[in-house]
Design a protein around this motif. Structure first.
Motif, mmCIF file in Angstrom:
data_model
loop_
_atom_site.group_PDB
_atom_site.id
_atom_site.type_symbol
_atom_site.label_atom_id
_atom_site.label_comp_id
_atom_site.label_asym_id
_atom_site.label_seq_id
_atom_site.Cartn_x
_atom_site.Cartn_y
_atom_site.Cartn_z
ATOM 1 N N LEU A 1 12.728 69.265 39.009
ATOM 2 C CA LEU A 1 14.160 69.446 38.766
ATOM 3 C C LEU A 1 14.377 70.126 37.419
ATOM 4 O O LEU A 1 13.555 70.000 36.514
ATOM 5 N N GLY B 1 21.703 70.042 39.381
ATOM 6 C CA GLY B 1 20.403 69.688 39.939
ATOM 7 C C GLY B 1 19.518 68.894 39.002
ATOM 8 O O GLY B 1 18.440 68.458 39.399
ATOM 9 N N GLY C 1 26.669 62.723 50.749
ATOM 10 C CA GLY C 1 25.749 62.690 49.615
ATOM 11 C C GLY C 1 26.305 62.092 48.345
ATOM 12 O O GLY C 1 25.608 62.030 47.339
ATOM 13 N N ARG D 1 25.605 63.536 42.729
ATOM 14 C CA ARG D 1 25.319 63.379 44.156
ATOM 15 C C ARG D 1 23.917 62.809 44.300
ATOM 16 O O ARG D 1 23.098 62.900 43.391
ATOM 17 N N ALA E 1 20.396 63.000 46.323
ATOM 18 C CA ALA E 1 19.617 63.951 47.115
ATOM 19 C C ALA E 1 18.282 63.318 47.497
ATOM 20 O O ALA E 1 17.697 62.572 46.711
ATOM 21 N N LEU F 1 14.377 63.645 48.029
ATOM 22 C CA LEU F 1 13.380 64.504 47.406
ATOM 23 C C LEU F 1 12.760 65.466 48.410
ATOM 24 O O LEU F 1 12.501 66.615 48.090
ATOM 25 N N THR G 1 14.001 66.604 51.494
ATOM 26 C CA THR G 1 14.861 67.555 52.210
ATOM 27 C C THR G 1 16.096 67.986 51.440
ATOM 28 O O THR G 1 16.728 68.971 51.795
ATOM 29 N N GLY G 2 16.480 67.245 50.423
ATOM 30 C CA GLY G 2 17.696 67.542 49.685
ATOM 31 C C GLY G 2 18.912 66.828 50.248
ATOM 32 O O GLY G 2 19.876 66.586 49.555
ATOM 33 N N ARG G 3 18.883 66.494 51.508
ATOM 34 C CA ARG G 3 20.011 65.817 52.159
ATOM 35 C C ARG G 3 19.604 64.378 52.497
ATOM 36 O O ARG G 3 18.535 64.141 53.049
ATOM 37 N N THR H 1 14.879 59.083 47.004
ATOM 38 C CA THR H 1 16.059 59.833 46.597
ATOM 39 C C THR H 1 16.107 59.972 45.082
ATOM 40 O O THR H 1 15.352 59.320 44.355
ATOM 41 N N GLU I 1 19.334 60.792 41.936
ATOM 42 C CA GLU I 1 20.743 61.058 41.655
ATOM 43 C C GLU I 1 20.799 62.227 40.670
ATOM 44 O O GLU I 1 20.236 62.157 39.585
ATOM 45 N N VAL I 2 21.446 63.310 41.076
ATOM 46 C CA VAL I 2 21.479 64.532 40.277
ATOM 47 C C VAL I 2 22.915 64.952 39.970
ATOM 48 O O VAL I 2 23.863 64.504 40.599
#
Length: 155
Positions: A34, A40, A95, A106, A108, A110, A112-114, A150, A152-153
């Motif tokens: 990241l 992000g 998200g 949001r 995310a 790790l 897939t991003g979703r 996951t 948090e970004v």
């Protein structure tokens, strides 16, 4: 190393002592690929706490106004259920929860991003237990995020 150096390293913590010894930890999120700053990047604890306070306050208001019609012991219990349902539904679909959106955060996955609904369910259940959220790794991710895969970004 004299006594003042030893006391200073003890007071500042093991990370500061290791950094003074030449260990490079890098920035939060570097191991996860990241960015250091901006969209992000790993969310800072202050923003995360603010989002949690907003979500909990919203849950209390919903429980107070729609379920118990007053404040008593049951209001807190219902608020926890509202918090859980709100977290699973919002994080699992878009998200972020209302508090996270307000603070520009949001969640995310790790890989897939979703965030899938199953990951959101696990993450929120562990967050409601509270203890996993209080145990952090060097990137600032709580144990609930690590177990759910996951992070948090910032948006």
């Amino acid at each position: 190393m004299d006594n003042r150096d030893a006391i200073g390293s003890w007071l500042s913590g093991p990370r500061a002592a290791a950094e003074q010894a030449g260990v490079d930890f890098g920035y939060r999120g570097e191991q996860l690929g990241l960015p250091e700053e901006g969209p992000g990047s790993i969310a800072r604890p202050g923003r995360r706490l603010g989002a949690l306070v907003v979500d909990w306050g919203l849950s209390l208001l919903i429980a107070y106004g729609l379920i118990t019609h007053g404040y008593d012991q049951a209001t807190g219990n219902w608020a926890l259920l509202v918090f859980f349902v709100m977290g699973v539904l919002t994080v699992g679909t878009v998200g972020f929860s209302p508090g996270k959106r307000l603070f520009g955060l949001r969640v995310a996955a790790l890989a897939t991003g979703r965030v899938s609904p199953a990951r959101a369910l696990l993450r929120t259940a562990l967050l409601c237990v509270a203890i996993p959220a209080l145990i952090w790794d060097r990137d600032g991710r709580g144990l609930h995020d690590r177990l759910a895969g996951t992070v948090e970004v910032r948006i």
